[in-house]
Design a protein around this motif. Sequence first.
Motif, PDB file in Angstrom:
ATOM      1  N   ARG A  43      -3.538   1.094  -5.032  1.00 43.40           N
ATOM      2  CA  ARG A  43      -3.472   1.612  -3.657  1.00 43.40           C
ATOM      3  C   ARG A  43      -4.799   1.387  -2.942  1.00 43.40           C
ATOM      4  NH1 ARG A  43      -2.180   7.875  -3.210  1.00 43.40           N
ATOM      5  NH2 ARG A  43      -4.245   7.922  -4.135  1.00 43.40           N
ATOM      6  N   TRP A  81      -5.568  -0.773   0.423  1.00 42.24           N
ATOM      7  CA  TRP A  81      -6.173  -0.061   1.554  1.00 42.24           C
ATOM      8  C   TRP A  81      -7.467  -0.741   1.992  1.00 42.24           C
ATOM      9  CZ3 TRP A  81      -5.112   2.126   5.646  1.00 42.24           C
ATOM     10  CH2 TRP A  81      -5.971   2.997   6.331  1.00 42.24           C
ATOM     11  N   HIS A 103       0.840  -1.204   0.000  1.00 36.05           N
ATOM     12  CA  HIS A 103       0.000   0.000   0.000  1.00 36.05           C
ATOM     13  C   HIS A 103       0.874   1.252   0.000  1.00 36.05           C
ATOM     14  CE1 HIS A 103      -2.559   2.959   2.376  1.00 36.05           C
ATOM     15  NE2 HIS A 103      -3.243   2.781   1.258  1.00 36.05           N
ATOM     16  N   TYR A 141       4.335   5.116   4.759  1.00 37.65           N
ATOM     17  CA  TYR A 141       3.375   5.550   3.736  1.00 37.65           C
ATOM     18  C   TYR A 141       3.666   6.958   3.216  1.00 37.65           C
ATOM     19  CZ  TYR A 141      -1.136   6.616   1.570  1.00 37.65           C
ATOM     20  OH  TYR A 141      -2.119   6.979   0.679  1.00 37.65           O
ATOM     21  N   GLU A 160       2.482   1.635  -3.399  1.00 37.42           N
ATOM     22  CA  GLU A 160       1.540   2.171  -4.394  1.00 37.42           C
ATOM     23  C   GLU A 160       1.366   3.674  -4.213  1.00 37.42           C
ATOM     24  OE1 GLU A 160       0.566   0.570  -7.007  1.00 37.42           O
ATOM     25  OE2 GLU A 160       1.289  -1.376  -6.354  1.00 37.42           O
ATOM     26  N   ASN A 161       1.414   4.140  -2.971  1.00 34.31           N
ATOM     27  CA  ASN A 161       1.373   5.587  -2.746  1.00 34.31           C
ATOM     28  C   ASN A 161       2.604   6.246  -3.360  1.00 34.31           C
ATOM     29  OD1 ASN A 161       0.087   7.932  -1.602  1.00 34.31           O
ATOM     30  ND2 ASN A 161       1.727   7.949  -0.086  1.00 34.31           N
TER      31      ASN A 161
END
Length: 185
Positions: A66, A70, A27, A84, A30-31
């Motif tokens: 993302r 999430w 996650h 993050y 992906e951010n």
Amino acid sequence: MGRIKLGSDRRRGGSGELGARILKVNHAGENGAVNIYAGQILLARLTAPSLVAELCEFKAHEERHRAVFWAELRRRQRPRCRSYWLCGLGGFVLGVATGALGRQAIAATTVAVERVVLRHLEHQLMMLGGRDKEACEAIASIVTEERQHHDRSACHIAGHGLWSKVLSPLVAASTEAVIWVGMRV
């Protein structure tokens, strides 16, 4: 980069715990990817306008990825990875820097990042297969688009130019380091 050891999973509470740690790092990654593309789009409007539509498409894919991770983290009642926001900031800086360098640097960056990401996703699927169905489904749902990003970007690289030789190893090593840190914080 070393792989995650299955034995370390047992000390931390089983396959669900390992799956959650992997999902948190994915996650955060992906951010970072969303923000790489955001930075590249910002500069590519000047340096590589013919890539902007493709970069926007890739960014939309990364936003979906993302959201997939999430949603699975929320289902498990898990927080974001501690890395993050750092991944987002680092991704944006990398995107702006490579966007300023133009088409070849943008493409070389995507190829380098996706090569590392694909290797990790395949390893994660192998590790979690039969142990954490939901994590495997989340991971498997993004593999095809990540491979498309790699393959389409590889088509933009003219031979093995400067950016492939210089930038790619640095970006790949940075991506590995972010994943390594994310799994440990």
